[in-house]
Design an enzyme around this catalytic site. Sequence first.
Site, PDB file in Angstrom:
ATOM      1  N   TYR A 143       0.829  -1.211   0.000  1.00  0.00           N
ATOM      2  CA  TYR A 143       0.000   0.000   0.000  1.00  0.00           C
ATOM      3  C   TYR A 143       0.865   1.263   0.000  1.00  0.00           C
ATOM      4  O   TYR A 143       0.461   2.287  -0.521  1.00  0.00           O
ATOM      5  CB  TYR A 143      -0.894   0.042   1.251  1.00  0.00           C
ATOM      6  CG  TYR A 143      -2.169  -0.743   1.148  1.00  0.00           C
ATOM      7  CD1 TYR A 143      -2.150  -2.105   0.847  1.00  0.00           C
ATOM      8  CD2 TYR A 143      -3.398  -0.141   1.385  1.00  0.00           C
ATOM      9  CE1 TYR A 143      -3.331  -2.826   0.784  1.00  0.00           C
ATOM     10  CE2 TYR A 143      -4.575  -0.860   1.323  1.00  0.00           C
ATOM     11  CZ  TYR A 143      -4.543  -2.197   1.017  1.00  0.00           C
ATOM     12  OH  TYR A 143      -5.707  -2.908   0.958  1.00  0.00           O
ATOM     13  N   LYS A 194       3.507 -15.378   2.595  1.00  0.00           N
ATOM     14  CA  LYS A 194       3.789 -16.067   1.317  1.00  0.00           C
ATOM     15  C   LYS A 194       5.303 -16.246   1.258  1.00  0.00           C
ATOM     16  O   LYS A 194       5.980 -15.757   0.352  1.00  0.00           O
ATOM     17  CB  LYS A 194       3.248 -15.217   0.154  1.00  0.00           C
ATOM     18  CG  LYS A 194       3.302 -15.896  -1.204  1.00  0.00           C
ATOM     19  CD  LYS A 194       2.267 -17.000  -1.381  1.00  0.00           C
ATOM     20  CE  LYS A 194       2.445 -17.702  -2.715  1.00  0.00           C
ATOM     21  NZ  LYS A 194       1.575 -18.896  -2.855  1.00  0.00           N
ATOM     22  N   ASP A 227      -2.386 -18.626   0.508  1.00  0.00           N
ATOM     23  CA  ASP A 227      -3.381 -19.314  -0.332  1.00  0.00           C
ATOM     24  C   ASP A 227      -4.086 -20.413   0.471  1.00  0.00           C
ATOM     25  O   ASP A 227      -5.310 -20.564   0.427  1.00  0.00           O
ATOM     26  CB  ASP A 227      -2.745 -19.854  -1.633  1.00  0.00           C
ATOM     27  CG  ASP A 227      -1.407 -20.566  -1.417  1.00  0.00           C
ATOM     28  OD1 ASP A 227      -0.884 -20.561  -0.286  1.00  0.00           O
ATOM     29  OD2 ASP A 227      -0.893 -21.139  -2.406  1.00  0.00           O
ATOM     30  N   ASP A 251      -6.251  -7.272   4.294  1.00  0.00           N
ATOM     31  CA  ASP A 251      -7.408  -6.641   3.651  1.00  0.00           C
ATOM     32  C   ASP A 251      -8.296  -7.716   3.036  1.00  0.00           C
ATOM     33  O   ASP A 251      -9.516  -7.739   3.249  1.00  0.00           O
ATOM     34  CB  ASP A 251      -6.915  -5.665   2.568  1.00  0.00           C
ATOM     35  CG  ASP A 251      -8.064  -5.003   1.833  1.00  0.00           C
ATOM     36  OD1 ASP A 251      -9.042  -4.618   2.496  1.00  0.00           O
ATOM     37  OD2 ASP A 251      -7.988  -4.880   0.589  1.00  0.00           O
ATOM     38  N   ASP A 255     -12.147  -9.507   4.689  1.00  0.00           N
ATOM     39  CA  ASP A 255     -13.462  -9.532   4.029  1.00  0.00           C
ATOM     40  C   ASP A 255     -13.997 -10.966   3.996  1.00  0.00           C
ATOM     41  O   ASP A 255     -15.185 -11.201   4.196  1.00  0.00           O
ATOM     42  CB  ASP A 255     -13.372  -9.002   2.582  1.00  0.00           C
ATOM     43  CG  ASP A 255     -13.682  -7.509   2.462  1.00  0.00           C
ATOM     44  OD1 ASP A 255     -13.293  -6.747   3.369  1.00  0.00           O
ATOM     45  OD2 ASP A 255     -14.300  -7.106   1.447  1.00  0.00           O
TER      46      ASP A 255
HETATM   47  C1  IPM Z   1     -10.284  -1.463   4.145  1.00  0.00           C
HETATM   48  C2  IPM Z   1     -10.443  -0.871   2.754  1.00  0.00           C
HETATM   49  C3  IPM Z   1      -9.259   0.023   2.436  1.00  0.00           C
HETATM   50  C4  IPM Z   1      -8.013  -0.854   2.470  1.00  0.00           C
HETATM   51  C5  IPM Z   1      -9.345   0.774   1.100  1.00  0.00           C
HETATM   52  C6  IPM Z   1     -10.610   1.573   0.988  1.00  0.00           C
HETATM   53  C7  IPM Z   1      -8.158   1.649   0.880  1.00  0.00           C
HETATM   54  O1  IPM Z   1     -10.625  -1.870   1.807  1.00  0.00           O
HETATM   55  O2  IPM Z   1     -10.166  -0.698   5.113  1.00  0.00           O
HETATM   56  O3  IPM Z   1     -10.304  -2.687   4.264  1.00  0.00           O
HETATM   57  O4  IPM Z   1      -7.709  -1.526   1.473  1.00  0.00           O
HETATM   58  O5  IPM Z   1      -7.341  -0.845   3.504  1.00  0.00           O
HETATM   59 MN    MN Z   2     -10.879  -3.842   2.654  1.00  0.00          MN
END
Ligand code: IPM
Ligand code: MN
Length: 367
Positions: A143, A194, A227, A251, A255
């Site tokens: 990032y 990884k 993975d 990240d 999710d």
């Molecule tokens: C999160 C989001 C952010 C990230 C984006 C919006 C930059 O996806 O906080 O998980 O990737 O960190």
């Molecule tokens: Mn995210």
Amino acid sequence: MELKIAVLPGDGIGPEVMAATLPILGKTLEVFGHRLEYSTHAVGGAGIDQFGKALPDETLAACDAADAILFGSVGGPKWANLPRNEQPERGALLPLRKHFELFANVRPGLLFPSLSASSPIAPSRIPDGIDMVCIRELTGGIYFGHKETRTLPNGETEAIDTMTYRTSEILRITDVAIATARARSRKTICLVDKSNVLDTSVLWNKVVRERVAQVAPDVTLTHLLVDNAAMQLVANPGQFDVLLTENMFGDILSDEMAIVCGSLGMLSSASLGARKNRHGFAFGLYEPSGGSAPDIAGKQIANPCAQILSAALMLRHSFGLDKEAAMIEKAVRKTVDAGVRTGDIAFGGKAVSTLQMSAAIFENLTK
Ligand code: IPM
Ligand code: MN
Ligand code: NAD
């Protein structure tokens, strides 16, 4: 206690879930006799629209003066064609994380038993439920490494994102994972990397192993390649206690963890660094892990629980108010257990609006 909060609702569902959260935060603090002083500021697309900048100076100044930041979400199609560094994500959220050096992102993955039908994982695979926490490094890695887009001599375009990590960055997030594991019954950290391919991961692997061996013999350290970890997270999510990983892997995996626990709309987060606030607790930024959800924004159907639970995390981490945080968390659980659900967790049943969900949680605070 006086709590000074910078409230940054942002874009998309941000303002909706924030409006659903503030009365609950206010009521909780009132019950315990605290004083909430908050001010609301534009950020992301809202900052661009109002001040021509994703992170307006006055917004940053308000964050600097606050004890903690309660953040909604930023981004959306309206601003997606601006120069990349001016967009909501790269112009506001990442700079905020970097400005305050919020290197530790804590994302609790908890599956309420009453929500097990909302998980895409078959109940037979999660006999003991899911109670894990993802510790994601937040201010390093790909990032924030060198980026470049350039034209090659043959006319092709080449884009470069660089993943870099140094020992000190890995050590400080490892210490957060150790402290987190120690506060939990299983006391187990699973390092995800990884290291069969990436040099950064080889360094992570070495530094984390040595650190845990040196300072935390009471903590069990396990390891998965990323993975495999992505697969294990759906095959057997209950195995995870503390999952420690770098920025981009965290990240993506968080999710996945969120949906395994029912919905992205339930996943709160705390972003913490070394900075302390006026009360001597960690200064932090608290936000849902999901985004501005442009597909459902403005419809009053977003799940406000991630934002509400982020406010609870704020009370705990930035103010040491554990009882107050627990009051909010219990009210959320009671409401969900009672079958009051927004569409994302209704699983075909009756769905309530964002504000109805909020009102039901508010009622349950003091019941
Ligand atoms: C999160 C989001 C952010 C990230 C984006 C919006 C930059 O996806 O906080 O998980 O990737 O960190
Ligand atoms: Mn995210
Ligand atoms: P998203 O997280 O906004 O949405 C993904 C899916 O989850 C959508 O179907 C959405 O409707 C659903 N969802 C998310 N939160 C929900 C909630 N509270 N209740 C019910 N459903 C919910 O991801 P995306 O669509 O990839 O990104 C949209 C925008 O948000 C992009 O601009 C992205 O950069 C941004 N984003 C911002 C943050 C942040 O500000 N912290 C985090 C992630 C994404």
